[in-house]
Motif scaffolding. Structure first.
Motif, PDB file in Angstrom:
ATOM      1  N   GLN A  61       0.358-109.196  -0.424  1.00 37.06           N
ATOM      2  CA  GLN A  61      -0.265-107.871  -0.439  1.00 37.06           C
ATOM      3  C   GLN A  61      -1.770-107.961  -0.200  1.00 37.06           C
ATOM      4  OE1 GLN A  61       1.134-106.431  -4.267  1.00 37.06           O
ATOM      5  NE2 GLN A  61       3.254-106.666  -3.569  1.00 37.06           N
ATOM      6  N   LEU A 101       5.937-103.763  -2.811  1.00 34.20           N
ATOM      7  CA  LEU A 101       5.404-103.224  -4.067  1.00 34.20           C
ATOM      8  C   LEU A 101       6.500-102.982  -5.113  1.00 34.20           C
ATOM      9  CD1 LEU A 101       2.747-100.683  -2.684  1.00 34.20           C
ATOM     10  CD2 LEU A 101       2.363-102.996  -3.565  1.00 34.20           C
ATOM     11  N   TRP A 123      -3.418-104.258  -9.096  1.00 36.23           N
ATOM     12  CA  TRP A 123      -3.307-103.343  -7.958  1.00 36.23           C
ATOM     13  C   TRP A 123      -4.525-102.419  -7.854  1.00 36.23           C
ATOM     14  CZ3 TRP A 123       2.567-101.907  -8.577  1.00 36.23           C
ATOM     15  CH2 TRP A 123       3.331-102.870  -7.889  1.00 36.23           C
TER      16      TRP A 123
END
Length: 301
Positions: A61, A101, A123
């Motif tokens: 990510q 996610l 996050w």
């Protein structure tokens, strides 16, 4: 979706041959150190599996966010990268990132639901990094602050990974801050080490620490940060009763790093720069292996 193109993409931008071993050791060491500092038994295999899966997905990510954030600069200065040259589309990579996610959240929840709030912290910081904290031009003009603000995600990730042990275990040990500090400093070792280039490899418009500080000063700064990492490794060893073992084994590794930094400083060739990049990864891998596994090995033997 072109699987062969994605395979080439991972080789260039998220090389599994390097990433898998490093994150396997990083995630496992995090759980081991957390348990050792609190004098608790190690988590089950499920905890280690969850840690590895979460670490892999989070680092992917981070790569996706970098691709989005740096796209315009890549088009202008690094058109040979996979997305600017058309190997894969940014939309494809973002789609994969978004799809990862819920998998990350489910993995954390399945191990222990209260770990989710630590994942949210990671996050939130990653989102702030992606928009350069709302002040991209101001931050880019301050490269040291840029480095520190972006490397702050490393102890947050480690807080999450160690949390897989200490959240269900009843709380974090006081000495855990030493390991989190080690993660922050090791992030700087990696980031600076990969951006020490030879003068002939510097690219106009691409920021490197060798370009910012010059090869000699950049090598000195990298050496100092590596020494700080070594000091924190020894401190973690003192907290887990493995000080001398950590110091001896780590001392060999840090000596190799300092030697290569001195060689790069004298002659910043492409070969010397590549060696620094390789040793930065080797040192971080060794740090986590030593910190996480020496206490276990001592008990076994």
């Amino acid at each position: 979706m072109n699987l062969s193109a994605l395979w080439i993409y991972q080789q260039e931008r998220f090389p599994l041959s390097k990433t898998v071993p490093l994150l396997a050791v990083f995630s496992a060491a995090s759980l081991c150190v957390s348990a050792e500092l609190a004098d608790r038994p190690l988590p089950s295999l499920g905890g280690f599996t969850a840690g590895f899966v979460i670490a892999m997905l989070l680092f992917f990510q981070m790569r996706v966010c970098d691709e989005f954030k740096d796209l315009e600069d890549d088009k202008r200065y690094r058109p040979d990268r996979p997305i600017p040259r058309g190997l894969v589309s940014l939309r494809t990579i973002i789609t994969l990132g978004v799809a990862s996610l819920p998998v990350t959240a489910f993995t954390a929840w399945a191990w222990h639901p209260r770990v989710l709030w630590l994942l949210v912290l990671v996050w939130l910081w990653l989102a702030a990094m992606t928009i350069e904290f709302g002040v991209p031009a101001w931050l880019k003009a301050r490269p040291i602050l840029y480095l520190l603000s972006h490397m702050a995600i490393m102890p947050l990730i480690d807080l999450l990974l160690t949390g897989l042990e200490w959240v269900p275990g009843g709380g974090a040990a006081f000495g855990l801050w030493l390991f989190l500090a080690l993660s922050f400093v090791n992030g700087c070792v990696l980031e600076i080490g990969r951006k020490l280039w030879s003068p002939q490899d510097e690219i106009v418009g691409v920021d490197t620490y060798s370009g910012l500080w010059g090869p000699v000063n950049a090598a000195r700064i990298w050496s100092i940060i590596t020494l700080l990492s070594f000091a924190l490794l020894a401190a973690v060893g003192a907290a887990t009763d493995t000080f001398w073992l950590n110091a001896i084994i780590g001392g060999i590794g840090v000596a190799m790093c300092l030697k290569s930094a001195a060689e790069y400083s004298k002659s910043p060739t492409p070969k010397a720069a590549k060696r620094i990049d390789t040793l930065a990864g080797f040192w971080v891998f060794a740090c986590y292996a030593i910190a996480g596994f020496t206490p276990i090995l001592l008990r076994l033997f």
